[in-house]
Design a protein around this motif. Structure first.
Motif, mmCIF file in Angstrom:
data_model
loop_
_atom_site.group_PDB
_atom_site.id
_atom_site.type_symbol
_atom_site.label_atom_id
_atom_site.label_comp_id
_atom_site.label_asym_id
_atom_site.label_seq_id
_atom_site.Cartn_x
_atom_site.Cartn_y
_atom_site.Cartn_z
ATOM 1 N N MET A 116 12.289 -2.900 7.618
ATOM 2 C CA MET A 116 12.094 -3.515 6.320
ATOM 3 C C MET A 116 11.753 -2.421 5.307
ATOM 4 S SD MET A 116 12.108 -6.361 4.670
ATOM 5 C CE MET A 116 11.506 -7.935 5.140
ATOM 6 N N ASP A 152 17.052 -9.812 0.729
ATOM 7 C CA ASP A 152 18.040 -9.498 1.767
ATOM 8 C C ASP A 152 18.244 -7.994 1.869
ATOM 9 O OD1 ASP A 152 18.482 -12.167 2.400
ATOM 10 O OD2 ASP A 152 20.263 -12.334 1.119
ATOM 11 N N ALA A 160 15.628 -6.152 3.728
ATOM 12 C CA ALA A 160 15.731 -6.359 5.174
ATOM 13 C C ALA A 160 16.828 -5.504 5.790
ATOM 14 C CB ALA A 160 15.975 -7.829 5.475
#
Length: 80
Positions: free
Chosen positions: A1, A31, A34
């Motif tokens: 992350m 998104d 991530a």
């Protein structure tokens, strides 16, 4: 992350977007944090560092700091 970084100028642009575009940008950035290479496209030559994130009405240029695990917003353009 990856951690998201945004300077005050880009934060003001982000905050000033209409509700729909702001929400889409927020979700797209989540998104990208991530999995940044999956959810962004190359900015010019694909160096894996300067990338673009595109929604239906916003284009953001971002810088990926792979060693520091940071995603920095470089520019936000509202296309609407």
């Amino acid at each position: 992350m990856y951690a998201l970084r945004c300077d005050a100028g880009n934060q003001a642009i982000w905050d000033g977007l209409p509700d729909g575009p702001r929400q889409r940008l927020t979700l797209a950035l989540a998104d990208a944090c991530a999995d940044p290479l999956r959810f962004t496209q190359p900015y010019g030559e694909d160096d894996g560092i300067m990338r673009t994130l595109v929604t239906e009405d916003v284009l953001a240029v971002i810088y990926l700091g792979h060693q520091t695990k940071t995603l920095r917003i470089y520019q936000i353009d509202y296309l609407g």
